[in-house]
Design an enzyme around this catalytic site. Structure first.
Site, PDB file in Angstrom:
ATOM      1  N   ASP A  33      -8.231  94.562  44.286  1.00  0.00           N
ATOM      2  CA  ASP A  33      -7.611  93.509  44.739  1.00  0.00           C
ATOM      3  C   ASP A  33      -7.594  93.300  43.705  1.00  0.00           C
ATOM      4  O   ASP A  33      -8.600  93.821  42.500  1.00  0.00           O
ATOM      5  CB  ASP A  33      -8.511  92.461  46.306  1.00  0.00           C
ATOM      6  CG  ASP A  33      -7.833  90.601  45.828  1.00  0.00           C
ATOM      7  OD1 ASP A  33      -6.784  90.843  45.165  1.00  0.00           O
ATOM      8  OD2 ASP A  33      -8.849  90.776  45.800  1.00  0.00           O
ATOM      9  N   ASP A 217     -11.938  91.823  48.935  1.00  0.00           N
ATOM     10  CA  ASP A 217     -13.335  91.131  48.751  1.00  0.00           C
ATOM     11  C   ASP A 217     -12.734  89.440  50.046  1.00  0.00           C
ATOM     12  O   ASP A 217     -13.377  89.376  50.061  1.00  0.00           O
ATOM     13  CB  ASP A 217     -14.149  90.291  47.798  1.00  0.00           C
ATOM     14  CG  ASP A 217     -12.843  89.143  46.901  1.00  0.00           C
ATOM     15  OD1 ASP A 217     -11.872  89.278  46.882  1.00  0.00           O
ATOM     16  OD2 ASP A 217     -13.909  88.082  46.529  1.00  0.00           O
ATOM     17  N   ASP A 221      -7.797  89.599  52.395  1.00  0.00           N
ATOM     18  CA  ASP A 221      -7.579  91.066  52.309  1.00  0.00           C
ATOM     19  C   ASP A 221      -7.950  92.087  53.686  1.00  0.00           C
ATOM     20  O   ASP A 221      -7.384  93.253  53.304  1.00  0.00           O
ATOM     21  CB  ASP A 221      -8.465  91.949  51.218  1.00  0.00           C
ATOM     22  CG  ASP A 221      -8.256  90.902  49.708  1.00  0.00           C
ATOM     23  OD1 ASP A 221      -6.814  91.138  49.462  1.00  0.00           O
ATOM     24  OD2 ASP A 221      -9.146  90.743  49.214  1.00  0.00           O
TER      25      ASP A 221
END
Length: 331
Positions: A33, A217, A221
């Site tokens: 990410d 995080d 996600d």
């Protein structure tokens, strides 16, 4: 595996599920990410651009009221700036759409804050930004700056040299995602990915026979962390992401992720060495015992010695000088 799990925990990488080390050792694709993972996640509000009759202070107050219940780094930055100017507004009937934004009612008017598509606005931003809108009419754009982690470039290059394919998968605007990917030398990237889109991205990799490790995080996600073959959550991120991950990077240092992959690979080599030793030992010891060449005391010494050899070999994983704390990923 016990020695490796303990060593990883000592280095700030906590394994929460049993398959983590074995799967991480054979991971072919590392998917990151962007916000809060490759970047610091401490987004700074650097610009407010009102489009209508509302001034900057009012736009901030509206956005802060809508984002007050969100855990996203963008939301925290907006809320903090709104509260700093005093007299916060109160939003009711708040709803959230994962990966898109927040909606709520303030003074009888329904507002949205989030991605341009969610707010029904044209996407003309050139970086990390969110929109404020009412009834599909853009009221303001908020621009943010999020610096890249100091060790991100080294870690990406370490993973590439180790034979892994590295990806950036983010819900942010394309210009912001491409800027980070270009700075870090990551060729594989996708922007404006919804939570469902992220899952589909990983699923396509898995259908192609890739073993995927996902690092993220945020609350958004959590589904894609569950989709990955092995997943790692940043300790600074949302609790839901940590709950769905197979490991948590307590140190928040990407260098420790590279060390974890290197140690996982070394662990599996030692597992194979121990299995090979046990096979050779038994191929020699069992026929010798059947032939009557091994007395009980020799058998006892042999078994103890074999077990000790296996344990000492495994303890090589706990060498104090193993790897590099600077993020080189050396074993």
């Amino acid at each position: 595996l016990t020695a490796a799990t303990g060593e990883l925990a000592r280095r700030g990488f906590v394994v929460t599920r049993g398959h983590t080390i074995e799967t991480l050792a054979c991971a072919t694709d590392i998917v990151f990410d962007k916000t809060g993972t490759l970047t610091e996640g401490e987004l700074r509000l650097v610009g407010v651009e009102p489009f209508g009759a509302l001034d900057t202070a009012r736009c901030l107050a509206l956005a802060g009221a809508l984002e007050r219940t969100s855990e996203h780094p963008l939301a925290r930055s907006l809320t903090a700036r709104a509260e700093a100017q005093g007299a916060p507004l109160r939003a009711t009937e708040i709803t959230a759409e994962a990966g898109a934004g927040m909606e709520g009612t303030i003074d009888g008017i329904r507002y949205r804050v989030g991605s341009p598509a969610y707010c029904g606005c044209a996407d003309d931003g050139d970086g990390t930004s969110v929109m404020l809108a009412a009834n599909g009419v853009a009221l303001a754009r908020f621009s943010f700056d999020d610096p890249i982690r100091s060790d991100a470039h080294v870690i990406v290059q370490t993973l590439l040299r180790a034979g892994c394919r590295v990806h950036v998968l983010s819900g942010d605007a394309a210009p912001a995602v491409h800027a980070v990917a270009d700075a870090l030398g990551i060729a594989l990237r996708q922007a404006r990915a919804t939570p469902a889109g992220k899952q589909a991205y990983l699923r396509d990799l898995q259908l192609a026979g890739r073993v995927v490790a996902m690092v993220g995080d945020g609350v958004n996600d959590a589904p894609v962390l569950a989709q990955a073959d092995v997943s790692v959550a940043m300790a600074s991120g949302a609790q839901l992401a940590q709950a769905r991950a197979d490991a948590v990077l307590l140190s928040n240092r990407l260098a420790d992720l590279a060390d974890a992959i290197a140690l996982s690979r070394q662990t599996m080599r030692i597992v194979r060495q121990n299995l090979a030793w046990a096979t050779v030992y038994n191929l020699i010891a069992i026929p010798a015992a059947i032939a009557g060449w091994v007395t009980p005391w020799i058998a006892g010494v042999g078994m103890s010695g074999s077990s000790l050899a296996v344990v000492l070999n495994a303890l090589r994983l706990r060498r104090p000088d193993r790897g590099s704390r600077s993020g080189s990923g050396r074993e």
